[in-house]
Scaffold this active site. Sequence first.
Site, short mmCIF file in Angstrom:
data_model
loop_
_atom_site.label_atom_id
_atom_site.label_comp_id
_atom_site.label_asym_id
_atom_site.label_seq_id
_atom_site.Cartn_x
_atom_site.Cartn_y
_atom_site.Cartn_z
CG ASP A 137 6.51 10.47 11.59
OD1 ASP A 137 6.64 11.67 11.23
OD2 ASP A 137 6.57 9.51 10.80
CG LEU A 141 -2.05 -1.03 1.24
CD1 LEU A 141 -2.80 -0.97 2.57
CD2 LEU A 141 -3.00 -0.82 0.08
N GLY A 142 2.01 1.19 0.61
CA GLY A 142 2.85 2.38 0.68
C GLY A 142 4.10 2.10 1.49
CD GLU A 143 9.74 1.65 0.81
OE1 GLU A 143 10.87 1.35 1.24
OE2 GLU A 143 9.40 1.53 -0.38
N GLY A 144 7.13 4.22 3.98
CA GLY A 144 7.62 5.41 4.66
C GLY A 144 9.07 5.23 5.05
N GLY A 145 9.56 6.18 5.85
CA GLY A 145 10.96 6.11 6.25
C GLY A 145 11.25 4.99 7.23
CG MET A 146 10.51 5.20 10.86
SD MET A 146 12.17 4.82 11.43
CE MET A 146 12.74 6.47 11.79
#
Length: 871
Positions: A139, A23-28
């Site tokens: 965050d 679905l998505g990717e973040g920094g963590m």
Amino acid sequence: MSTSAIDRLNAALSGRYEVERELGEGGMATVYLAKDVKHNRPVALKVLKPELAAVVGAERFLAEIETTANLQHPHILPLFDSGEADGFLFYVMPYVEGETLRDRIDREKQLPVDDAVRLTIAVANALQTAHDAGVVHRDIKPANILLSRGEPLVADFGIALAVGAAGNRLTETGLSVGTPYYMSPEQATGDQQVGPASDIYALAAVLYEILTGDPPYIGSTAQAVLGKIIQGEPVSATQVRKSIPDNVDGAIRKALEKLPADRFTQAQDFSRALTDSAFRHGSPHQVASKAAGLSGIQLRTAAAMLVATTLGGAALGWALRSGSASDTTDEVVISSILPPEGENFSEQNSFGALSPDGRQFAFVSLSARGERRIWIRRFDELEAEALDGTAGAESPFWSPDGRSLAYFVDGDLMRLDLGGAPRRLCEGSRGSSGSWGEDDLIVISTSRGIERASAEGGGCEVAIATESSGIELLHPSLLPGGEGVLFERDGGLGDSGVMIGDLENGIYQRVVEDAAGPTFIPPDLVVYGRFVLEGNSVLFAQRLTPDRSGTEGPAVPVSGPVRTSNLVFAYSASASGSLVYLPGFGDREKILVDRRGEVVDTLRQQDTWTHAFARGEPSVAMAGANHLWLYDLDRGIPNRLVTRQPGSVGMPIQPVWSAGDSTIAFGYCRLQRVRVSDLTITELVPPSPRCLLATDWSEDGRYLVVTQRPGAGVPYHSVAAYDLEADSLIPLAGMTSDASEGSLSPDGRWLAYASSETGNTEVYVRPFLQPGRPILISLEGGRAPQWRSDGRELYFESPDGRIMAAAVTTNPDFAVSDVHMLFRAPGWTRPLFFDIGTPYDASPDGQLFVLRLTASGTNAILVQNWRSKLR
């Protein structure tokens, strides 16, 4: 994550979850849509990044995340499950149908005030529950606030616990905790021990954005954003959107205070202030004065804090040692250098140079007529002395013995022995900066690369060539003994670094990332600039490794904000321990003035550099590094049209309206256009190897007038016409010297532009796409011409900041009957890229002008013995 990783997850979680897609990717973490097999329901499965998982450790993570599972609140997204499988650390949450607050902001730009406050109060109450349980989110941002049937759900408390478990070890990975736009100052300086006040700051930043359309502090890079968070001015939402209640603005300003102790103690206090109509915190009118009160020490401290962020929170305990006798005392002396009466320090192409012994400062001055020449200020004398024969000079630099200067006139390399007459060393080199070393070796930057010459004459030859037309090698600084040369490689926005090159074989390598304008300080220091705030940089010093292959130790800030324009850092550092620089720009305010120069209104929108009145509607397009806005003059409200995508090289600066106000062309290098009615964006890709910027659009919609930057073997700016029907670029004959800022007369027959063909930059008019001689309009310097909609007036700017008006006729022939001053704008500054960007804009009827002001002064700053305090 790749398909193989999804296969691994499915194998590891077999019988429990079936991962369908990413679905998505973040920094963590990376989030997947998965099916909970036991309960036959969709879930969101989050997997920690491997580098974070390695630091946290499975046992510690699983123990800490139990706290998140016990957080019960209607506005906190609950935790279903967590665990470790095949090396993956994961946790599971409900899959929420709907959108994030980020999605809604991108769609609506600004939310109704009541709705924005309602959402914020709900999130604040959720944070209060978490804080009471000892959990700090770390965050908070629009992407972590989900909207389910209009109600907010705070997500990613699992990441908060992972970060808490990692503690200070996280800095060793180089991972950034939090999102730059919403980081509190204590987070931005690398402090891992953040408390509830950090979440309150982030939530206030989110509220500011959903009310105004932009976060409180924005910039073209993460460093620029963090620099503003640490040392930027306080903000006021009401100065952007007047309908915001005073108590809401006051609550935001209190929550955004720099010191945690000055913010609300608890999140619930923030929510109460948002509903208390009597709540006040300071005054929005004190915002600018509060920021202006920063002392030089505070600015240097803020710069140091920024470096700590850049280095992942590393301590700055290393002291630079350069072996100078001046390092034996702790006394640092800071003073001002005034320009000569009637003159200003030049900043467009050059600033000045300290002599090697630090006792003299040679600088370029700019007169009211736009004339440049070199002056010398000897620090044992009170007055500066002008050097005869240096008219038109740029970029001076000293000989090693301090008895001679080299500089450029129209790009030709010149030498002047003090007390003698100038002589030409290289002709046709189009040089821009240089360095004079031992054995009379001189190196200069040209369009071909780094060239070498003898101080005795004989011409220049390429020593280190640029690898392509889009790359510039700038600001060379020779190392002693012919060991090599430091210089800046500029590959475009976001791609600059300090290089060290070999003059014999032409090979070079990068020694400092994301840096520019280097100076070598014997025996082992390099001073360079990094862009921090709009039009400003901070200087850093760092030690080169013994083998000159890189740097060692942290980058230590050695200045406050330094003015930066036209890719030139306005500073000079000498081996003696002296440093001189132009201070950076202060608060920049956009104002509307009438023909007498009297202020009519203020356009309070951050991060905008160039502006353009619509041709018929009461609107102004406002553009900067990251956004293109449409400012409604009647309502005083900005609406965001375009946002620069992460990683994009092009910037949405220099807006240009089409006839009928249906479309705006914009962009730096990468030309695009946006249809105002539905925000549809299309590319404009003319076949040109040189960087383009649009400056006008013909009434019939066929031609865009563009400025071409130097490149592809052409060492000057030029004006061209882009034919949208034929998709071709048409060079204009006779453009053999710097020319820019083309503006078409309303009937499309005449082109006004600025050119330096006679030595000084003046405004000319010539037939458009037809043969004909140029007609001089300005007499004492001029640039940025603009036409009135009836073609009877032509406006331009004089070098000393006067807006001039020329009464003209265009039919059947062009003629000028009168040129006079309308008004002078004190404190007016040009955009960052003002070599090809217009500094002001006139309304179609010529009754209003939008200007961009600054509070900065014109004095230079002299710092003596700066190296003794590098801790």
